[in-house]
Design a protein around this motif. Structure first.
Motif, PDB file in Angstrom:
ATOM      1  N   ASP A   1      38.823  47.240  43.795  1.00 12.63           N
ATOM      2  CA  ASP A   1      40.010  46.380  43.899  1.00 12.63           C
ATOM      3  C   ASP A   1      40.529  46.264  45.333  1.00 12.63           C
TER       4      ASP A   1
ATOM      5  N   CYS B   1      39.942  44.531  49.335  1.00 15.05           N
ATOM      6  CA  CYS B   1      39.281  43.520  50.153  1.00 15.05           C
ATOM      7  C   CYS B   1      38.497  44.269  51.220  1.00 15.05           C
TER       8      CYS B   1
ATOM      9  N   ASP C   1      27.307  45.427  46.320  1.00 10.03           N
ATOM     10  CA  ASP C   1      27.044  44.593  45.147  1.00 10.03           C
ATOM     11  C   ASP C   1      26.747  45.449  43.921  1.00 10.03           C
TER      12      ASP C   1
ATOM     13  N   ARG D   1      32.047  43.189  39.877  1.00 10.87           N
ATOM     14  CA  ARG D   1      31.972  41.895  40.554  1.00 10.87           C
ATOM     15  C   ARG D   1      32.318  42.094  42.021  1.00 10.87           C
ATOM     16  N   LEU D   2      31.742  41.242  42.860  1.00 12.66           N
ATOM     17  CA  LEU D   2      31.999  41.272  44.297  1.00 12.66           C
ATOM     18  C   LEU D   2      32.098  39.818  44.748  1.00 12.66           C
ATOM     19  N   HIS D   3      33.316  39.399  45.000  1.00 13.08           N
ATOM     20  CA  HIS D   3      33.577  37.988  45.315  1.00 13.08           C
ATOM     21  C   HIS D   3      33.683  37.802  46.818  1.00 13.08           C
ATOM     22  N   THR D   4      32.935  36.847  47.366  1.00 11.83           N
ATOM     23  CA  THR D   4      33.018  36.523  48.782  1.00 11.83           C
ATOM     24  C   THR D   4      34.188  35.578  49.023  1.00 11.83           C
ATOM     25  N   TRP D   5      35.030  35.921  49.993  1.00 15.58           N
ATOM     26  CA  TRP D   5      36.253  35.173  50.263  1.00 15.58           C
ATOM     27  C   TRP D   5      36.217  34.674  51.707  1.00 15.58           C
TER      28      TRP D   5
ATOM     29  N   SER E   1      43.297  32.859  53.611  1.00 18.10           N
ATOM     30  CA  SER E   1      42.180  32.232  52.953  1.00 18.10           C
ATOM     31  C   SER E   1      41.986  30.813  53.483  1.00 18.10           C
TER      32      SER E   1
ATOM     33  N   HIS F   1      34.953  40.660  51.334  1.00 18.42           N
ATOM     34  CA  HIS F   1      34.482  40.739  49.958  1.00 18.42           C
ATOM     35  C   HIS F   1      35.550  41.417  49.102  1.00 18.42           C
ATOM     36  N   VAL F   2      35.893  40.749  48.012  1.00 23.11           N
ATOM     37  CA  VAL F   2      36.892  41.284  47.091  1.00 23.11           C
ATOM     38  C   VAL F   2      36.172  42.049  45.997  1.00 23.11           C
TER      39      VAL F   2
ATOM     40  N   GLY G   1      35.750  44.196  42.620  1.00 21.98           N
ATOM     41  CA  GLY G   1      36.350  44.389  41.310  1.00 21.98           C
ATOM     42  C   GLY G   1      36.352  45.859  40.927  1.00 21.98           C
TER      43      GLY G   1
END
Length: 262
Positions: free
Chosen positions: A76, A78, A90, A95-99, A221, A245-246, A248
């Protein structure tokens, strides 16, 4: 997990450069303020290091020293890290979200002097403002995350707020305090937007940053048009684009934490 106090960095912390703009000032913020924490893969001769503060994390060192479950403390967060860390990141989280992000540096005067509504006072925060800061909308509570609470932020002397009848309507602060740069953040109560309160707070704060001999930065962002517009209006200009990367939830929990890879 092997934690280290914010003001006692482990030897691999030297891998992080100093005097960096934006969220990379987190390293110096931890050292200067005592807020945040260092993590290493092992106590003796560590090979990988992380520093965390306010929901952000930076990674450096050797990613092969880490197993996916070792990164559980960064869930959780950034996360900013070199590309070599991406495979283990990863695997570490569900999950690993690219921001996509944008870094601005303050280089120009504000486009116009902010005019605030009648009855609103914009000024520097003091220690006595801690209760009012704590009573802000839950949507604004993230603003003091890098100070570990409203009391420390109010007492820091490096925040500005808009007040009306004793209530905080908007607040701007130095999110990460570096030796050359200060990365700023701003939050406004949902019902008080479009009244130039954020601009007034940011304008006052950037003047203080300049007086301290530092330069103000702004990160947001790429999709956050209101934040980008506020930055531009306050005199910030785009310096570069980057990604973080955010993370989860951890895919596999590990009570022992930031340990070595198998």
């Amino acid at each position: 997990m092997i934690p280290h106090p914010a003001q006692q960095p482990p030897s691999p912390a030297r891998a992080f450069p100093t005097g960096e703009p934006g969220s990379r000032a987190l390293v110096e913020h931890a050292l200067a303020t005592g807020h945040g924490r260092w993590w290493t893969d092992r106590r003796d001769r560590p090979r990988a290091v992380a520093v965390t503060c306010g929901g952000h994390a930076l990674l450096a060192g050797d990613p092969t020293a880490l197993s996916p479950e070792a990164l559980a403390p960064l869930a959780d967060h950034c996360v900013e890290a070199p590309e070599r860390f991406l495979p283990v990141l990863d695997a570490a989280f569900t999950r690993l979200h690219t921001w996509e992000r944008m870094l601005y540096i303050h280089t120009a005067p504000a486009s116009f002097p902010p005019r605030v509504p009648h009855g609103v006072t914009v000024r520097r925060l003091t220690a006595a403002d801690a209760p009012a800061l704590a009573a802000t909308s839950p949507a604004m509570s993230w603003i003091h995350g890098s100070w570990e609470g409203p009391t420390a932020l109010a007492a820091s002397g490096i925040g500005w707020a808009a007040f009306c009848k004793g209530q905080v309507l908007a607040v701007a602060c130095t999110r990460f305090l570096g030796s050359r740069y200060e990365d700023l953040a701003c939050a406004t109560a949902p019902d008080e937007r479009r009244h130039h309160l954020a601009l007034a707070c940011v304008t006052g704060l950037t003047a203080d940053v300049t007086a301290r001999g530092h330069r103000a930065t702004w990160t947001c962002s790429r999709d956050n048009r209101p934040s980008r517009l506020l930055a531009w209006t306050a005199g910030f200009r785009l310096a570069r684009e980057y990604v973080h990367h955010v993370a989860g939830p951890a895919a596999v929990s590990n009570p022992s934490g930031f340990g070595a890879a198998a």
